[in-house]
Structures are given as C-alpha cells and as structure tokens.
Design an enzyme around this catalytic site. Structure first.
Site, PDB file in Angstrom:
ATOM      1  CE1 TYR A   1      -9.690   3.203   6.676  1.00 36.23           C
ATOM      2  CE2 TYR A   1      -8.605   4.396   8.453  1.00 36.23           C
ATOM      3  CZ  TYR A   1      -8.616   3.940   7.146  1.00 36.23           C
ATOM      4  OH  TYR A   1      -7.557   4.205   6.321  1.00 36.23           O
ATOM      5  CE  LYS A   2      -8.107   0.071   5.017  1.00 38.37           C
ATOM      6  NZ  LYS A   2      -6.664   0.047   4.814  1.00 38.37           N
TER       7      LYS A   2
ATOM      8  CG  ASP B   1      -0.255  -2.105   7.257  1.00 31.04           C
ATOM      9  OD1 ASP B   1      -1.352  -2.405   7.760  1.00 31.04           O
ATOM     10  OD2 ASP B   1      -0.037  -1.025   6.674  1.00 31.04           O
TER      11      ASP B   1
ATOM     12  NE  ARG C   1     -10.302  -2.661  -2.605  1.00 31.04           N
ATOM     13  CZ  ARG C   1      -9.765  -2.063  -1.558  1.00 31.04           C
ATOM     14  NH1 ARG C   1      -8.582  -2.467  -1.094  1.00 31.04           N
ATOM     15  NH2 ARG C   1     -10.377  -1.081  -0.952  1.00 31.04           N
TER      16      ARG C   1
ATOM     17  CG  PHE D   1      -1.967   1.012   1.250  1.00 30.96           C
ATOM     18  CD1 PHE D   1      -3.118   0.838   0.496  1.00 30.96           C
ATOM     19  CD2 PHE D   1      -1.848   2.163   2.015  1.00 30.96           C
ATOM     20  CE1 PHE D   1      -4.123   1.792   0.507  1.00 30.96           C
ATOM     21  CE2 PHE D   1      -2.860   3.117   2.026  1.00 30.96           C
ATOM     22  CZ  PHE D   1      -3.996   2.934   1.269  1.00 30.96           C
TER      23      PHE D   1
HETATM   24  C1  LIG Z   1      -5.989   1.238   4.665  1.00 29.67           C
HETATM   25  C2  LIG Z   1      -4.529   1.074   4.803  1.00 29.67           C
HETATM   26  C3  LIG Z   1      -3.774   2.022   5.507  1.00 29.67           C
HETATM   27  C4  LIG Z   1      -4.443   3.251   6.023  1.00 29.67           C
HETATM   28  O1  LIG Z   1      -3.589   4.188   6.533  1.00 29.67           O
HETATM   29  P1  LIG Z   1      -4.183   5.472   7.269  1.00 29.67           P
HETATM   30  O2  LIG Z   1      -2.993   6.184   7.715  1.00 29.67           O
HETATM   31  O3  LIG Z   1      -5.014   4.959   8.417  1.00 29.67           O
HETATM   32  O4  LIG Z   1      -5.004   6.217   6.301  1.00 29.67           O
HETATM   33  C5  LIG Z   1      -2.418   1.774   5.677  1.00 29.67           C
HETATM   34  N1  LIG Z   1      -1.839   0.665   5.170  1.00 29.67           N
HETATM   35  C6  LIG Z   1      -2.544  -0.260   4.486  1.00 29.67           C
HETATM   36  C7  LIG Z   1      -1.881  -1.475   3.976  1.00 29.67           C
HETATM   37  C8  LIG Z   1      -3.912  -0.068   4.269  1.00 29.67           C
HETATM   38  O5  LIG Z   1      -4.610  -0.956   3.590  1.00 29.67           O
END
Ligand SMILES: *Cc1c(COP(=O)(O)O)cnc(C)c1O
Length: 412
Positions: free
Chosen positions: A222-223, A197, A371, A125
């Site tokens: 939040y996921k 992560d 997705r 990501f």
């Molecule tokens: C959703 C996601 C994030 C989100 O990062 P924020 O700082 O909370 O916006 C980070 N890493 C991965 C792999 C994600 O899927």
C-alpha cells in the site's frame, strides 16, 4: 506565484510526466505521503468495480477457477518480482508485512537452526522488532533472541552466533538507504541468512534481490505500490531455499492439495506454502491493477526523478532563511537515501497539519519529524516547488500557531 523557468523545464523534459494521468488525485492536492499510502489509480478503481459487479456479482464461486482468483497471489507476486529484481516464481502476495515477517523469520531460523540470534537495527520500524520479540516469547529465548544495535554497530555484530540479519532497506524515519549488496555479502560470509524489508523501497528504487543473493524479503503493497489501504504485502524467497523452507502458519491454502481436504498438513509447492488462509481477492485485484502503472517504467528513470525531486526540495529549504530551523535528518548524499526527506523542527506537528490544511499532504512522525515523500509517478517538479513555497508561507506567516493545527488524531 509562477515557478522558475528551470523548474518548468525539468517538467517539460520529464520522461514520466504522462504517468500522472493514471492517478485519481484530488485536484490541487500535492500528495507527498505516497510512502504511507499510495493514491488511487484509475486502473484500480475500474478493475475493482468490474470485479465486484461481474465476478463476485455474477460469476460468484466459479470465479475461483473461471476468473483465476486462485492464481492471484502468485500472479501478483510475479508482477512485483519484476520490480525488485527477482526471477518469477519467488514472490507471493499475501497477508500483511508483519505477518509475512513472522513467516520468513520462522523459515530462516529453521534453516539456520544451530543459531538463534536475530540481528537488527534499533531504529528499525517497530513492527519488525515486535515480530522478533513475539517469536522469541513463543519459541523461548534459546531458540530466538533479538539483538538490536545502532547502525554503526551492525557490521561488528555480524558474527557466527547470528542466525538471521533482518533489516529494512530504507529507514522509515530518516530515509537512510542500506547497501543491500555489501551487507548481504558480509552476512553470508559469516553464515548468516538475510531478510530485507522493502516497505520503503519496492516501487521507489531499483532493487536487485537475485543479484544480491538475498535469502528472504518482505514488502508492503500500500505504499509505493499503490495497492490501496491494507493491500496485501509480499514475500520473496530465493529459489535455493524453496525445498527446505517452512513456516508455522500452516493453513489449508498453503497445503499441497487444499481441495483434497487431507487430515495432515503437507506444505504446498515453493512459494504457495507461505499462504495460510483464503486470499483477500478484492485487495489483490486492486493491487494487481495498481501495478499496471509500472508498465514500461524504467526503474532507473524513476529513481533519477525521485532524486531530482528531492534535491529540488532540499535546495529550496537550504536557500530559504525562514526555514533555517528545519534540520535535515536524511543523508545529504543521494546514494544513501531512499525516496523521502525527513526534517525535524520544534513545531513539526503543527506545521505538518497546516501544510495538510493547505493541500500539501505530508506526514508527521513523533516526536518532531515531518516526512516528505517523493513519488515520481505523480509528482511534478512544479509540485515540489509549490510545496516548498507553501512551507515558507506557513512558517513566515506563522500560520501553524492556529490552535486547530495542534489537535492530534489517532493516526498521524
Ligand atoms: C509500513 C511498514 C510496515 C507495515 O507493516 P504492516 O504489517 O503491513 O502494517 C512494515 N515494516 C516497515 C519497515 C514499514 O515501513
């Protein structure tokens, strides 16, 4: 159209079927985007309203002690710990995943300060890679250098020059699942610390951080944890690092005695030192309440249903001639997948918009990916079957060609 009897019986036998009542999803909506933003729970809605009214409204500043606001980051952390295979006292809820990545990166680089390479995956990501790039700009390339390689080169790139291996357990795009246990072990054999992560895995599958001897981890509130938009993220740090770890965002809330107002920074006890500023109480309250839906949920059962839902969807796509242009990017083997399926299609964007307009909420990832997220606490087998039928209808009747499905918003 009625679902086949086999689909109906999956739902009848589903041990998690009652969990759906704890969510406040709009009627008729099939929500397959819980991997981007988990839905509202009754618990979160009620608790936030009550806290606003009674605690903020009446108890005001006394709430820090009286209503235990000050303890929320660690208490919520302990609740999350149970979902990710961690003993208590090793998880704290705070800030965003990006900011937390910075903090654990700094900690790990400092512990392994003889080395400076952070090994990661090219299609990680972006924020994960950006945070290393920022660290590198800030500290200089001789102190921190990102090396991002394709997945097949990860193992051979793990050598004695690497300080930290930083990976996302489930790839945000493809849904590919790493073998945490074996990668962590391989890294340790070379003296490399690991940061996982868990953004797409916490709350979606069984995780065993302690058992895998992971060093650090971060994850998203939040996921799959349904904590609400911009919910606090979390940090895990293995107990064996608690004495030596430190992070540079040395704000007063991470101080050993914040209310002594001392001149010099002294790091707080264990996980508390990962705090920087004042915790986001309302967001922590929402996350804390949302986590109640995981009470008594067996994560193995949850994972089994996630696999069941995704296999049902996959077989609907596989057996529909009109969906032959959908190419599965996720691994076919369930052991190599997280809780989502990604398909590419030349008209992915317009099809995703048409699905959303027909109340099947999915998301689009550039350049041509749709997705589909499978969240077992509020999706039924019937939902998945209906979603696949809607997809077939949209493609067969070419509904996606309507111009209104081609306009892009700021967020996709
Ligand atoms: C959703 C996601 C994030 C989100 O990062 P924020 O700082 O909370 O916006 C980070 N890493 C991965 C792999 C994600 O899927």
């Amino acid at each position: 159209m009625a679902a086949p009897e086999s689909v109906v019986s999956f739902d009848r036998l589903d041990p998690l079927k009652l969990k759906r009542d704890e969510f406040l999803l709009p009627r008729d909506t099939i929500y397959m985007d819980g991997n981007s933003l988990g839905p509202l729970t009754k618990q979160a809605k009620n608790r936030v309203a009550r806290v606003v009214q009674e605690q903020w409204g009446n108890d005001l500043i006394h709430s820090w002690n009286k209503n235990y606001w000050i303890d929320l980051p660690l208490n919520v952390g302990d609740t999350i710990a149970a979902l990710i295979g961690a003993e208590k006292g090793q998880v704290i809820a705070c800030d965003s995943t990006s900011v937390n990545l910075f903090k654990v990166l700094a900690s790990a680089l400092k512990i392994n300060s003889q080395r400076h390479i952070v090994l990661s995956q090219r299609d990680n990501f972006p924020t994960d890679l950006y945070m290393v790039q920022g660290m590198s700009e800030f500290l200089g390339h001789e102190a921190c250098q990102l090396k991002s390689v394709s997945e097949d080169l990860l193992l051979e790139s793990l050598d004695e020059s690497v300080a930290v291996l930083m990976l996302t357990q489930v790839n945000f795009r493809s849904g590919r699942l790493h073998d945490m246990q074996s990668l962590t072990k391989r890294a340790h054999e070379k003296g490399v610390l690991v940061i996982w992560d868990l953004a797409h895995s916490a709350g979606a599958l069984e995780i065993h951080l302690d058992q895998c001897e992971v060093d650090f981890a971060v994850g998203c509130g939040y996921k799959y944890l349904n904590g609400g938009p911009g919910a606090p993220a979390f940090i895990y740090a293995a107990k064996r690092h608690h004495r030596d770890m430190s992070q540079p965002l040395s704000g007063w809330m991470g101080h050993a005695r914040p209310f002594e107002f001392e001149h010099d920074y002294r790091a707080g006890e264990a996980m508390l030192r990962f705090l920087a500023g004042t915790p986001n109480i309302l967001s922590l309250v929402a996350l804390d309440a949302a986590l109640e839906v995981f009470n008594l949920v067996d994560m193995a059962e949850l994972r089994a249903k996630s696999v069941g839902l995704s296999e049902l969807f996959m077989s609907c796509v596989d057996t529909s001639p009109s969906l032959k242009d959908f190419a599965l990017l996720s691994p076919r083997n369930k052991l190599e997948r997280g809780s989502q399926l990604a398909y590419s299609h030349p008209h992915a964007f317009a099809i995703s918009q048409a699905l959303i307009a027909h109340k099947v909420v999915v998301d689009f990832r550039a350049p041509n990916i749709i997705r589909f997220g499978f969240t077992p606490l509020y999706l039924s087998y019937q939902d998945i079957w209906s979603a696949s039928q809607m997809l077939i209808k949209i493609v067969e009747e070419q509904l996606y060609l309507e111009p209104k499905y081609h306009a892009r918003g700021k967020v996709t």
